[in-house]
Design an enzyme around this catalytic site. Structure first.
Site, PDB file in Angstrom:
ATOM      1  N   GLY A  29     -20.365  36.062 -14.890  1.00 18.52           N
ATOM      2  CA  GLY A  29     -21.488  36.733 -15.325  1.00 18.52           C
ATOM      3  C   GLY A  29     -22.346  36.647 -15.284  1.00 18.52           C
ATOM      4  O   GLY A  29     -22.612  35.170 -15.563  1.00 18.52           O
ATOM      5  N   THR A  45     -26.540  29.054 -16.225  1.00 15.00           N
ATOM      6  CA  THR A  45     -25.702  28.884 -15.443  1.00 15.00           C
ATOM      7  C   THR A  45     -25.071  28.394 -16.918  1.00 15.00           C
ATOM      8  O   THR A  45     -25.012  27.508 -17.376  1.00 15.00           O
ATOM      9  CB  THR A  45     -25.430  28.341 -13.978  1.00 15.00           C
ATOM     10  OG1 THR A  45     -24.391  27.860 -13.768  1.00 15.00           O
ATOM     11  CG2 THR A  45     -25.986  26.763 -14.710  1.00 15.00           C
ATOM     12  N   GLU A  78     -24.966  31.679  -9.464  1.00 20.16           N
ATOM     13  CA  GLU A  78     -25.042  33.380  -7.947  1.00 20.16           C
ATOM     14  C   GLU A  78     -26.879  33.737  -8.174  1.00 20.16           C
ATOM     15  O   GLU A  78     -26.670  34.735  -6.998  1.00 20.16           O
ATOM     16  CB  GLU A  78     -23.768  33.685  -8.804  1.00 20.16           C
ATOM     17  CG  GLU A  78     -22.560  33.237  -9.049  1.00 20.16           C
ATOM     18  CD  GLU A  78     -22.024  33.355  -7.332  1.00 20.16           C
ATOM     19  OE1 GLU A  78     -22.589  33.573  -6.489  1.00 20.16           O
ATOM     20  OE2 GLU A  78     -21.354  33.267  -7.776  1.00 20.16           O
ATOM     21  N   HIS A  97     -24.106  41.004 -12.091  1.00 18.39           N
ATOM     22  CA  HIS A  97     -22.249  40.632 -12.042  1.00 18.39           C
ATOM     23  C   HIS A  97     -21.287  40.049 -12.621  1.00 18.39           C
ATOM     24  O   HIS A  97     -21.672  40.085 -13.623  1.00 18.39           O
ATOM     25  CB  HIS A  97     -22.942  38.803 -11.033  1.00 18.39           C
ATOM     26  CG  HIS A  97     -21.253  38.853 -10.443  1.00 18.39           C
ATOM     27  ND1 HIS A  97     -20.582  39.090 -10.061  1.00 18.39           N
ATOM     28  CD2 HIS A  97     -20.802  36.899 -10.396  1.00 18.39           C
ATOM     29  CE1 HIS A  97     -19.950  38.238 -10.114  1.00 18.39           C
ATOM     30  NE2 HIS A  97     -20.224  37.332 -10.354  1.00 18.39           N
ATOM     31  N   HIS A  99     -16.643  40.282 -13.946  1.00 17.07           N
ATOM     32  CA  HIS A  99     -15.539  40.435 -13.601  1.00 17.07           C
ATOM     33  C   HIS A  99     -14.343  41.125 -14.520  1.00 17.07           C
ATOM     34  O   HIS A  99     -13.581  40.355 -14.769  1.00 17.07           O
ATOM     35  CB  HIS A  99     -15.130  38.753 -13.455  1.00 17.07           C
ATOM     36  CG  HIS A  99     -15.842  37.774 -12.660  1.00 17.07           C
ATOM     37  ND1 HIS A  99     -15.735  36.580 -13.003  1.00 17.07           N
ATOM     38  CD2 HIS A  99     -16.655  38.370 -11.493  1.00 17.07           C
ATOM     39  CE1 HIS A  99     -16.539  35.624 -12.535  1.00 17.07           C
ATOM     40  NE2 HIS A  99     -17.248  36.714 -11.616  1.00 17.07           N
TER      41      HIS A  99
HETATM   42  P1  13P Z   1     -22.970  31.309 -13.944  1.00 15.30           P
HETATM   43  O1  13P Z   1     -22.835  31.023 -15.145  1.00 15.30           O
HETATM   44  O2  13P Z   1     -23.312  30.013 -12.546  1.00 15.30           O
HETATM   45  O3  13P Z   1     -23.985  32.741 -13.428  1.00 15.30           O
HETATM   46  O4  13P Z   1     -21.212  31.909 -12.723  1.00 15.30           O
HETATM   47  C1  13P Z   1     -20.736  32.387 -13.274  1.00 15.30           C
HETATM   48  C2  13P Z   1     -20.051  33.108 -12.458  1.00 15.30           C
HETATM   49  O5  13P Z   1     -19.449  34.203 -12.281  1.00 15.30           O
HETATM   50  C3  13P Z   1     -19.936  33.001 -11.269  1.00 15.30           C
HETATM   51  O6  13P Z   1     -19.299  33.690  -9.785  1.00 15.30           O
END
Ligand code: 13P
Length: 266
Positions: A29, A45, A78, A97, A99
């Protein structure tokens, strides 16, 4: 108005909510907040977004280049996807973003969320299309998402997760909650014979309520090109409103060409 430090603290708070509600696993995320046209805060990240403190947050420019990051932190992999949303949607101030389990289940099955089953989801989201699969961190995802940006404030990312965006971090996060709740309700009702859908008239009344509230953002009630053209829209077009837009134009061009040719006796 919040200062930069307060926004960073809010990002950490949202990270806890996203993580604690199981909307991400491990380090998954990312989210970002627009400060102005050339400064954006984003999550770093490769860290769990449930355990961040303000020093974790990075600052980037409109191209996603680092303006400020503390030692050991780099912007989300991302970031290009986030920047594409800001570039193409000047009304957006935050992108989230995640999941979430049920939304991601539908994204993996390749099923958009298009059935009108509860008023809140119809008003908040309309329906949720799927952006075609792209390799994470490449331009494939921003390009796939771009197709839907002018029509929706939430998209599923095929075989990946979900993306929401709005005028504030809290609203973008709330949209993610709404997407997940909608997906979960769909999944649950499928276990007991399938949902009873709201009918066309009921959906139209809800769309009218949304128009009257003057809610911000893009929603099929206001912008669906199919609805405007009097064609089947949103909950009847399978969430393909945006990809149907060029087709609608192509249909129109074909029709005009035919008329002109017949007038010319060709
Ligand atoms: P990051 O930690 O680089 O933001 O990536 C996490 C992620 O969910 C990529 O889809």
């Amino acid at each position: 108005m919040q200062n930069e430090f307060e926004i960073k603290k809010e990002m950490c708070e949202i990270g806890k909510r996203v993580y604690n509600r199981g909307m991400v696993a491990a380090n998954d995320g990312n989210f970002s907040v627009k400060l102005n046209d050339n400064e954006f805060l984003c999550t770093p990240t490769g860290v769990s977004k449930g355990f961040m403190t303000p020093e974790y947050i990075c600052k980037v420019d409109a191209e996603g280049r680092v303006l400020q990051a503390n030692k050991g932190f780099r912007p989300s992999s991302e970031i290009k996807m986030h920047m594409r949303v800001y570039k193409e949607r000047p009304d957006v101030n935050s992108v989230v973003h995640a999941h979430p389990l049920y939304a991601t289940t539908f994204a993996i099955a390749g099923i958009p969320l298009t059935q009108p089953i509860m008023p809140e989801a119809v008003i908040a989201l309309g329906c949720v299309p799927i952006a075609k699969y792209g390799t994470p961190s490449t331009m494939e995802i921003p390009d796939a998402v771009s197709e839907h940006l002018q029509y929706f404030d939430a998209v599923l990312l095929e075989n990946h997760g979900a993306l929401t965006y709005s005028d504030s971090l809290l609203n973008a996060y709330h949209k993610m909650e709404s997407v997940e709740f909608y997906a979960r309700l769909l999944w649950q009702t499928m276990q007991i014979g399938g949902p009873q859908e709201l009918n066309k008239e009921q959906v139209e009344k809800l769309y009218e309520i949304r128009r009257q509230f003057g809610l911000p953002g893009k929603h099929p009630a206001n912008v669906c090109p199919n609805a405007k053209a009097g064609k089947p829209s949103c909950h009847t077009c399978g969430g393909n409103c945006s990809s149907a837009a060029p087709k609608a134009d192509a249909d129109l061009v074909a029709e005009i060409t035919k008329k002109v040719m017949s007038q010319l006796g060709m």
